[in-house]
Structures are given as structure tokens and as C-alpha cells.
Motif scaffolding. Structure first.
Motif, PDB file in Angstrom:
ATOM      1  N   SER A   1      36.480  15.681 -38.514  1.00  0.00           N
ATOM      2  CA  SER A   1      37.504  16.699 -38.701  1.00  0.00           C
ATOM      3  C   SER A   1      38.869  16.111 -38.324  1.00  0.00           C
ATOM      4  O   SER A   1      38.944  15.066 -37.659  1.00  0.00           O
ATOM      5  CB  SER A   1      37.194  17.905 -37.811  1.00  0.00           C
ATOM      6  N   PRO A   2      39.973  16.737 -38.715  1.00  0.00           N
ATOM      7  CA  PRO A   2      41.304  16.221 -38.359  1.00  0.00           C
ATOM      8  C   PRO A   2      41.484  16.015 -36.860  1.00  0.00           C
ATOM      9  O   PRO A   2      42.080  15.019 -36.430  1.00  0.00           O
ATOM     10  CB  PRO A   2      42.248  17.294 -38.900  1.00  0.00           C
ATOM     11  N   SER A   3      41.001  16.930 -36.054  1.00  0.00           N
ATOM     12  CA  SER A   3      41.156  16.779 -34.602  1.00  0.00           C
ATOM     13  C   SER A   3      40.351  15.597 -34.075  1.00  0.00           C
ATOM     14  O   SER A   3      40.791  14.870 -33.171  1.00  0.00           O
ATOM     15  CB  SER A   3      40.714  18.070 -33.893  1.00  0.00           C
ATOM     16  N   GLN A   4      39.151  15.412 -34.650  1.00  0.00           N
ATOM     17  CA  GLN A   4      38.317  14.281 -34.235  1.00  0.00           C
ATOM     18  C   GLN A   4      38.958  12.948 -34.648  1.00  0.00           C
ATOM     19  O   GLN A   4      38.899  11.970 -33.918  1.00  0.00           O
ATOM     20  CB  GLN A   4      36.919  14.403 -34.849  1.00  0.00           C
ATOM     21  N   ARG A   5      39.582  12.922 -35.834  1.00  0.00           N
ATOM     22  CA  ARG A   5      40.279  11.718 -36.275  1.00  0.00           C
ATOM     23  C   ARG A   5      41.422  11.359 -35.322  1.00  0.00           C
ATOM     24  O   ARG A   5      41.591  10.204 -34.935  1.00  0.00           O
ATOM     25  CB  ARG A   5      40.823  11.913 -37.695  1.00  0.00           C
ATOM     26  N   ASN A   6      42.196  12.380 -34.978  1.00  0.00           N
ATOM     27  CA  ASN A   6      43.324  12.139 -34.067  1.00  0.00           C
ATOM     28  C   ASN A   6      42.843  11.633 -32.710  1.00  0.00           C
ATOM     29  O   ASN A   6      43.467  10.756 -32.096  1.00  0.00           O
ATOM     30  CB  ASN A   6      44.136  13.427 -33.884  1.00  0.00           C
ATOM     31  N   LYS A   7      41.741  12.187 -32.250  1.00  0.00           N
ATOM     32  CA  LYS A   7      41.184  11.765 -30.964  1.00  0.00           C
ATOM     33  C   LYS A   7      40.747  10.301 -31.015  1.00  0.00           C
ATOM     34  O   LYS A   7      41.021   9.523 -30.086  1.00  0.00           O
ATOM     35  CB  LYS A   7      40.010  12.665 -30.588  1.00  0.00           C
ATOM     36  N   LYS A   8      40.050   9.914 -32.099  1.00  0.00           N
ATOM     37  CA  LYS A   8      39.593   8.532 -32.245  1.00  0.00           C
ATOM     38  C   LYS A   8      40.776   7.568 -32.356  1.00  0.00           C
ATOM     39  O   LYS A   8      40.786   6.488 -31.742  1.00  0.00           O
ATOM     40  CB  LYS A   8      38.694   8.397 -33.477  1.00  0.00           C
ATOM     41  N   LEU A   9      41.770   7.966 -33.148  1.00  0.00           N
ATOM     42  CA  LEU A   9      42.944   7.107 -33.318  1.00  0.00           C
ATOM     43  C   LEU A   9      43.719   6.956 -32.010  1.00  0.00           C
ATOM     44  O   LEU A   9      44.214   5.865 -31.685  1.00  0.00           O
ATOM     45  CB  LEU A   9      43.859   7.673 -34.409  1.00  0.00           C
ATOM     46  N   THR A  10      43.819   8.040 -31.267  1.00  0.00           N
ATOM     47  CA  THR A  10      44.515   7.976 -29.974  1.00  0.00           C
ATOM     48  C   THR A  10      43.785   7.043 -29.010  1.00  0.00           C
ATOM     49  O   THR A  10      44.409   6.270 -28.270  1.00  0.00           O
ATOM     50  CB  THR A  10      44.615   9.380 -29.353  1.00  0.00           C
ATOM     51  N   GLU A  11      42.459   7.112 -29.035  1.00  0.00           N
ATOM     52  CA  GLU A  11      41.654   6.238 -28.178  1.00  0.00           C
ATOM     53  C   GLU A  11      41.886   4.764 -28.531  1.00  0.00           C
ATOM     54  O   GLU A  11      42.049   3.915 -27.645  1.00  0.00           O
ATOM     55  CB  GLU A  11      40.174   6.595 -28.331  1.00  0.00           C
ATOM     56  N   ILE A  12      41.921   4.475 -29.837  1.00  0.00           N
ATOM     57  CA  ILE A  12      42.161   3.093 -30.284  1.00  0.00           C
ATOM     58  C   ILE A  12      43.574   2.645 -29.906  1.00  0.00           C
ATOM     59  O   ILE A  12      43.784   1.510 -29.450  1.00  0.00           O
ATOM     60  CB  ILE A  12      41.928   2.984 -31.802  1.00  0.00           C
ATOM     61  N   GLN A  13      44.556   3.508 -30.085  1.00  0.00           N
ATOM     62  CA  GLN A  13      45.945   3.165 -29.753  1.00  0.00           C
ATOM     63  C   GLN A  13      46.110   2.902 -28.250  1.00  0.00           C
ATOM     64  O   GLN A  13      46.852   1.999 -27.849  1.00  0.00           O
ATOM     65  CB  GLN A  13      46.877   4.298 -30.196  1.00  0.00           C
ATOM     66  N   ASP A  14      45.425   3.674 -27.423  1.00  0.00           N
ATOM     67  CA  ASP A  14      45.488   3.460 -25.974  1.00  0.00           C
ATOM     68  C   ASP A  14      44.912   2.092 -25.595  1.00  0.00           C
ATOM     69  O   ASP A  14      45.445   1.401 -24.707  1.00  0.00           O
ATOM     70  CB  ASP A  14      44.724   4.566 -25.236  1.00  0.00           C
ATOM     71  N   LEU A  15      43.816   1.732 -26.262  1.00  0.00           N
ATOM     72  CA  LEU A  15      43.220   0.420 -25.987  1.00  0.00           C
ATOM     73  C   LEU A  15      44.150  -0.706 -26.425  1.00  0.00           C
ATOM     74  O   LEU A  15      44.265  -1.733 -25.752  1.00  0.00           O
ATOM     75  CB  LEU A  15      41.872   0.302 -26.703  1.00  0.00           C
ATOM     76  N   TYR A  16      44.832  -0.533 -27.563  1.00  0.00           N
ATOM     77  CA  TYR A  16      45.809  -1.519 -28.015  1.00  0.00           C
ATOM     78  C   TYR A  16      46.920  -1.690 -26.971  1.00  0.00           C
ATOM     79  O   TYR A  16      47.371  -2.806 -26.687  1.00  0.00           O
ATOM     80  CB  TYR A  16      46.415  -1.099 -29.347  1.00  0.00           C
ATOM     81  N   ALA A  17      47.375  -0.591 -26.407  1.00  0.00           N
ATOM     82  CA  ALA A  17      48.443  -0.634 -25.407  1.00  0.00           C
ATOM     83  C   ALA A  17      47.983  -1.403 -24.159  1.00  0.00           C
ATOM     84  O   ALA A  17      48.741  -2.195 -23.588  1.00  0.00           O
ATOM     85  CB  ALA A  17      48.871   0.780 -25.034  1.00  0.00           C
TER      86      ALA A  17
END
Length: 222
Positions: A56-72
Motif C-alpha cells: 500500500s502507499p503507506s507501506q511503500r513510504n515506510k520501506k523507502l524511509t527505512e532505506i533512506q535512513d540506512l543510506y544516511a
């Protein structure tokens, strides 16, 4: 007199190997942590691409945020490693500068001592221009001073194995630092100017004027 400088320098660098070893250990640990995070990012990214259609859109945003945090986090670890590497370089360079200063002071005292003793043997000076040996910039190069390579004649293999100081000038067609016997091209506009004997096939100083292969060809065309 020389023992005083040696003892003082050894006392200053006594802890240097331990500090450098500790910094390299920390850099290795930072690199391992970063690589672990990169591996985790790759796994999450692969899973996200495979599941994106079912999320779902919320699940996508959650996954992307998790990946972005790891990149940081990975970028932060990489920055820490770079800063630590720069700190280690400055640490070693500080001791090199101190050694250079001590060697200069030692040479000054040596000159004074020889002058007092009436010693007629001159101390080798790097400022004495000569056509073969240590390279000097030619006089017609707008009279600009250059960094003359330090005196000392290590072998070619030893020089090539040494870590290169980015501030040390390079010469010859091989683009290496000064070592061994060198010869200057008699063309005042030669772009290279100085060559190692071995790189131009010389074993001894030639008689008369000498021109490098490039300048010799240019002279033939005129």
C-alpha cells in the motif's frame, strides 16, 4: 650534536606507531560497519522492488524511509572514516615537518662548526645548479623558484615503492620524483626539462649539449 637531534626526534615519534595503528583499526571498523549497512540496503531494496506492487502507499513510504535512513547512516560512517584518515595523515605529516626542521637546524650547526674549525670542505648545498645530478629549474622559466628534490640517491625500485607526497614535484617521461643521476635537456623550452639516466638510456653524462627525443625531433623539423 647529532645524537641530541636523534634522541629528541625518537622521543617525539615513540607513540606515533601506536596512534597510527589505532586509527587504522578504527577506520577498518568503520568500513566494516558501513559495508554491513550497504548489504542491508541492497537486501531491502531488492525486496522492495519485488513487493512494490503488493504494498500500500503507506507501506511503500515506510520501506523507502527505512532505506533512506540506512543510506544516511552509511554516509555518516563513510564521512567519519574520511575524517579519521585525514587526521592520521596530519599526524604523520606533523612528525615529518618536525624532522625536516631538525635536519635544517642540524645543517646550520654543522656549517657553523666547520667554519669555526676552518674546515675547507664545503657542505653540499641544494642551491648549487648543475647540469646532471639533482634537477634545478632553468633560469629562463620566468625566474620562478621551484621545489628542488632533496639530496639522496635511493634506487629506482625503492623510489617507486615509496608513498608519493602529492606536493613533491615529478620529472621525466615516467612522471616520478627525483632519484639517482638525472640530466637536463638543453632546450630552454623543453616541457619536461629533467630526465632520469635510465629512462633515456644513459649510463654516463654525454659530452656537449644533450636534447631529449622530443626536442631532437623538433629541432630536425626546423
Amino acid at each position: 650534536m647529532s645524537s641530541m637531534y636523534l634522541e629528541r626526534y625518537l622521543e617525539g615519534v615513540e607513540s606515533l606507531p601506536l596512534e597510527v595503528q589505532r586509527n587504522f583499526t578504527l577506520m577498518r571498523e568503520l568500513d566494516e560497519r558501513k559495508e554491513n549497512i550497504v548489504g542491508e540496503i541492497n537486501g531491502l531494496s531488492t525486496k522492495y522492488v519485488g513487493d512494490v506492487k503488493t504494498l500500500s502507499p503507506s507501506q511503500r513510504n515506510k520501506k523507502l524511509t527505512e532505506i533512506q535512513d540506512l543510506y544516511a547512516k552509511a554516509r555518516e560512517l563513510a564521512d567519519d572514516k574520511v575524517q579519521l584518515a585525514a587526521k592520521t595523515y596530519e599526524l604523520v605529516d606533523k612528525h615529518i615537518r618536525r624532522l625536516d626542521a631538525d635536519l635544517t637546524d642540524f645543517e646550520v650547526e654543522l656549517r657553523k662548526k666547520e667554519a669555526e674549525q676552518g674546515d675547507s670542505v664545503p657542505v653540499k648545498s641544494e642551491a648549487t645548479p648543475k647540469k646532471t645530478g639533482e634537477p634545478q629549474r632553468k633560469r629562463n622559466k620566468n625566474s620562478q623558484s621551484s621545489d628542488t628534490p632533496s639530496i639522496g640517491v635511493p634506487s629506482a625500485a625503492e623510489v617507486l615503492d615509496m608513498p608519493v607526497d602529492p606536493n613533491e614535484p615529478t620529472y621525466c617521461v615516467c612522471h616520478q620524483v627525483s632519484y639517482g643521476e638525472m640530466i637536463g635537456c638543453d632546450n630552454p623550452d623543453c616541457p619536461v626539462e629533467w630526465f632520469h639516466f635510465a629512462c633515456v638510456g644513459l649510463s654516463s653524462k654525454p659530452k656537449g649539449k644533450w636534447y631529449c627525443a622530443r626536442c631532437s625531433q623538433d629541432r630536425k623539423k626546423k
